[in-house]
Write a protein that holds these residues in place. Structure first.
Motif, PDB file in Angstrom:
ATOM      1  N   CYS A   1      34.849  44.238  49.794  1.00 50.26           N
ATOM      2  CA  CYS A   1      35.566  43.225  49.014  1.00 50.26           C
ATOM      3  C   CYS A   1      34.802  42.963  47.725  1.00 50.26           C
ATOM      4  O   CYS A   1      33.576  42.830  47.725  1.00 50.26           O
ATOM      5  CB  CYS A   1      35.680  41.937  49.836  1.00 50.26           C
ATOM      6  SG  CYS A   1      36.618  40.627  49.030  1.00 50.26           S
TER       7      CYS A   1
ATOM      8  N   GLU B   1      40.224  38.902  51.050  1.00 49.90           N
ATOM      9  CA  GLU B   1      41.163  38.339  50.058  1.00 49.90           C
ATOM     10  C   GLU B   1      42.454  37.846  50.703  1.00 49.90           C
ATOM     11  O   GLU B   1      43.234  37.124  50.063  1.00 49.90           O
ATOM     12  CB  GLU B   1      41.472  39.389  48.991  1.00 49.90           C
ATOM     13  CG  GLU B   1      42.299  40.583  49.461  1.00 49.90           C
ATOM     14  CD  GLU B   1      41.502  41.651  50.171  1.00 49.90           C
ATOM     15  OE1 GLU B   1      42.088  42.689  50.542  1.00 49.90           O
ATOM     16  OE2 GLU B   1      40.269  41.444  50.342  1.00 49.90           O
TER      17      GLU B   1
ATOM     18  N   ASP C   1      38.582  40.423  43.948  1.00 52.45           N
ATOM     19  CA  ASP C   1      39.489  40.083  45.048  1.00 52.45           C
ATOM     20  C   ASP C   1      39.498  38.583  45.341  1.00 52.45           C
ATOM     21  O   ASP C   1      40.481  38.047  45.859  1.00 52.45           O
ATOM     22  CB  ASP C   1      39.100  40.844  46.317  1.00 52.45           C
ATOM     23  CG  ASP C   1      39.270  42.351  46.168  1.00 52.45           C
ATOM     24  OD1 ASP C   1      40.177  42.756  45.422  1.00 52.45           O
ATOM     25  OD2 ASP C   1      38.498  43.104  46.787  1.00 52.45           O
ATOM     26  N   LEU C   2      38.399  37.919  45.006  1.00 52.10           N
ATOM     27  CA  LEU C   2      38.299  36.488  45.305  1.00 52.10           C
ATOM     28  C   LEU C   2      39.264  35.650  44.481  1.00 52.10           C
ATOM     29  O   LEU C   2      39.519  34.487  44.813  1.00 52.10           O
ATOM     30  CB  LEU C   2      36.867  35.998  45.061  1.00 52.10           C
ATOM     31  CG  LEU C   2      35.761  36.661  45.893  1.00 52.10           C
ATOM     32  CD1 LEU C   2      34.423  36.006  45.600  1.00 52.10           C
ATOM     33  CD2 LEU C   2      36.081  36.595  47.370  1.00 52.10           C
TER      34      LEU C   2
ATOM     35  N   GLN D   1      42.245  35.777  44.455  1.00 52.03           N
ATOM     36  CA  GLN D   1      43.428  35.468  45.256  1.00 52.03           C
ATOM     37  C   GLN D   1      43.217  34.250  46.160  1.00 52.03           C
ATOM     38  O   GLN D   1      44.164  33.742  46.753  1.00 52.03           O
ATOM     39  CB  GLN D   1      43.799  36.686  46.113  1.00 52.03           C
ATOM     40  CG  GLN D   1      44.071  37.941  45.291  1.00 52.03           C
ATOM     41  CD  GLN D   1      44.406  39.129  46.164  1.00 52.03           C
ATOM     42  OE1 GLN D   1      45.202  39.024  47.102  1.00 52.03           O
ATOM     43  NE2 GLN D   1      43.807  40.279  45.863  1.00 52.03           N
TER      44      GLN D   1
END
Length: 667
Positions: A432, A411, A436-437, A439
């Motif tokens: 992850c 991220e 988180d992606l 961001q």
């Protein structure tokens, strides 16, 4: 382009001249024939710049002439017989010149400067990108007469395009070359860079198409009717021209046939061929790129990388489209040595065997922009701090089937544009997550794997051995329950992250692969066991992106979708800019959405493959519901009997809507 092809023919004439003693009085007739052919070629060279519409005529003539000249040179017969053959060749040239003159006579006459009077000093060479010029490398290429002549004869508007074109010289003749590795190479060396409105990969796509439009490379499609271009080939004439150009410009170390040579080291690019290995006698720090063309077992000396710390492109993986090309490296001896490659921008290990992990020392490649690990089938873990690659724009771990998760730190890659092979992890705390992606605001392409199958067994279809003991049956049941729980958790993780994708406003391509399936006898059951009686509510709960709207999405690829109905968010209202829709594998039965508000799609390419339960709804009319459709494909859909499906269809708009309608009715 034609100028250099004619130059090749002129070289053939010179070879024939040297093979005979034309100063001998007995060879006067042969000398005369050779001289006249040279004049005819020179005349054609002066006509070439004004030629517009006779490409096929010239190519056929050139090919025929080259074969005849090669036969004459190889036979080395009597001067009288050779002279007769040369006179026949001269007749072909004269007829071709007459046809060209007839074509030109229909156009407005315009004076043209003879080719021999033009020099590279007369050409205003376009400026190279500042990013490339700042590297202070190979300045001689910019001033090379070879580059100027290429621009004059081929109408190439920029030095960037010339350099990209020359990269094709190292590949074998007539071989299929995949587009992505080429573009990555161009980005790594700085031949192409991002513009104000476009990222570097988009500029690379435009460059690739420009080379196609100018006739330098020939596009390759998955099928003849499919408009998507995924690779290219190079015509043998063009390939020979590029070999000559690359040698003259010291772009590659090649011999006259295009084979890699180690006899001299003028180029700053090293090509790994079947029998070539990088040597240690090059000037320290001179090497810029290493490209593996045909070496199955690349290896390097102990201090090779310490002597070459300015490498920008290290493409050790395969460039071929087929996975049959095996490549193997000794991971510990090679990857550990990359820690000093601080200028490395593109690292490709695509399709290489025996790579189980990447060492932590790889974080020394601080300027890495493209990391291609696709199809590294032995890759299991990533132990390095991936968040340290602040400049990373492309990260590809697709087809790495043993990879169970991606580590935290992903991220932090705020420059990331392409992420392929993201794994929705089941249990690991340091993995992850899809949330988180959110961001990664610059992310344009994303592929996700949902519900990775456990190594201990498949989630649903555990076959029991009748002869096994009760303990074994109990253990098998526990494994199935554990795998089922993992699948449920994976789906919940993805569902919880659906809204976060809304923050990735630049997302253009989304691929989701479900590596799980429901029981063959119960297609309607989804992976969420619930006591809810409302089927629509049940379906919505199983939809990972139930309320997601992705207005900028251009391509959606769903693979092995487990439910019979498409999720609610897959509708024209939520995907208003969708141009390509692929549904491949799984239990989808119809394209009619559950919502009553159905507007026509803007989809141009629709592919429905390997959907054994699929049938078009009675009210569904492709021409009405997909009015912008350019290509439609249906393969192995609606299983009528064992091994028997509805008729396969590959249709494009040129075939006409009537043809598609009648084909659908027949099937």
């Amino acid at each position: 382009m034609h100028f250099y092809i004619l130059k090749i023919l002129s070289d053939r004439i010179e070879n024939i001249s040297r093979s005979y003693n034309i100063n001998d009085d007995t060879n006067n007739e042969l000398e005369y024939s050779l001289g006249e052919i040279k004049k005819d070629l020179e005349k054609m060279i002066n006509l070439i710049p004004r030629l517009k519409d006779s490409e096929d005529l010239l190519m056929q003539t050139f090919q025929s002439l080259e074969k005849e000249l090669d036969v004459i040179y190889d036979d080395h017969g009597q001067p009288t017989e050779t002279s007769k053959k040369l006179n026949a060749i001269r007749q072909i040239l004269q007829e071709t010149n007459i046809k060209i003159s007839d074509c030109l006579s229909k156009e407005e006459k315009a004076p043209i400067l003879p080719r021999q009077q033009q020099t590279h000093l007369d050409v205003q060479m376009p400026k190279m990108s500042n990013n490339w010029l700042n590297l202070h490398i190979e300045e001689s290429i910019l001033d090379s007469p070879t580059m100027s002549n290429l621009q004059l004869s081929c109408d190439i508007p920029s030095i960037n395009l010339m350099l990209c074109l020359l990269t094709f010289a190292v590949f074998p003749e007539k071989q299929l070359i995949k587009k992505k590795p080429l573009i990555y190479w161009w980005i790594g060396e700085g031949f192409i860079t991002k513009s104000i409105n476009k990222v570097a990969e988009e500029v690379g796509e435009e460059t690739f198409m420009e080379l196609i439009n100018k006739g330098f490379i020939q596009p390759s499609h998955k099928t003849p009717k499919n408009p998507i271009i995924y690779g290219c080939t190079v015509h043998p004439w063009i390939h020979r021209m590029l070999i000559s150009m690359a040698r003259q410009a010291n772009f590659f170390d090649l011999d006259t046939t295009g084979k890699v040579t180690n006899s001299y080291h003028n180029s700053r690019r090293f090509i790994l061929d079947e029998i070539s290995f990088p040597s240690d006698d090059r000037p320290k720090g001179e090497l810029l790129a290493i490209i593996n063309v045909r070496e199955k077992y690349p290896s390097f000396s102990e201090d090779f990388f310490s002597k070459n710390e300015k490498i920008k492109v290290l493409q050790l993986g395969r460039w071929q489209s087929s996975p049959r090309h095996h490549i193997e490296i000794e991971v510990g001896k090679l990857l550990d040595k990359l820690k000093k490659q601080k200028q490395l921008k593109y690292l490709s290990l695509r399709g290489i065997s025996r790579i189980t992990t990447l060492p932590s020392s790889i974080v020394g490649c601080q300027n890495l922009e493209i990391l291609d690990l696709r199809a590294c089938h032995n890759l299991e873990t990533l132990h390095f701090d991936i968040g340290s690659f602040k400049n990373l724009t492309h990260f590809d771990v697709s087809e790495c089937y043993l990879l169970e998760n991606l580590p935290k730190g992903l991220e932090k890659l705020t420059s990331l544009e392409v992420l392929k092979g993201f794994v929705v992890d089941h249990w690991r705390k340091n993995s992850c997550s899809v949330s988180d992606l959110s961001q990664l605001e610059k992310l344009r392409k994303l592929s996700i794997n949902v519900g990775m199958v456990s190594k201990e067994g498949t989630p649903f279809d555990i076959k029991k051995n009748k002869s096994s003991s009760k303990d074994n049956e109990k253990e098998a049941t526990l494994r199935a329950i554990r795998a089922h729980a993992q699948a449920i958790r994976a789906a919940y993780l993805l569902a919880a992250a659906g809204q976060n994708l809304l923050r990735i406003k630049n997302l253009q391509i989304l691929t989701i692969t479900w590596q799980m399936s429901s029981k063959s006898g119960d297609r309607r059951r989804n992976i969420f066991s619930s006591s809810a009686n409302n089927e629509e509510e049940q379906e919505e709960r199983s939809d990972p992106f139930a309320q997601v709207s992705l207005p900028n999405l251009e391509k959606l690829d769903l693979r092995c979708f487990p439910n019979m109905n498409l999720p609610l968010w897959i509708s024209p209202g939520n995907l208003g800019n969708l141009k390509r829709l692929y549904i491949r594998g799984g239990n989808v039965e119809t394209l009619v959405p559950m919502s009553d508000k159905f507007k026509p799609w803007k989809v141009e390419i629709l592919r429905l493959n390997y959907l054994k339960n699929f049938r078009f709804h009675e009210s569904f009319v492709l021409e009405k519901d997909f009015p912008h459709l350019l290509y439609f494909e249906r393969i192995n859909c609606n299983c009528i009997a064992d091994g028997l499906y509805d008729k396969n269809i590959k249709w494009r708009l040129d075939d006409g809507w009537e043809t598609l309608t009648s084909t659908l009715i027949e099937s």
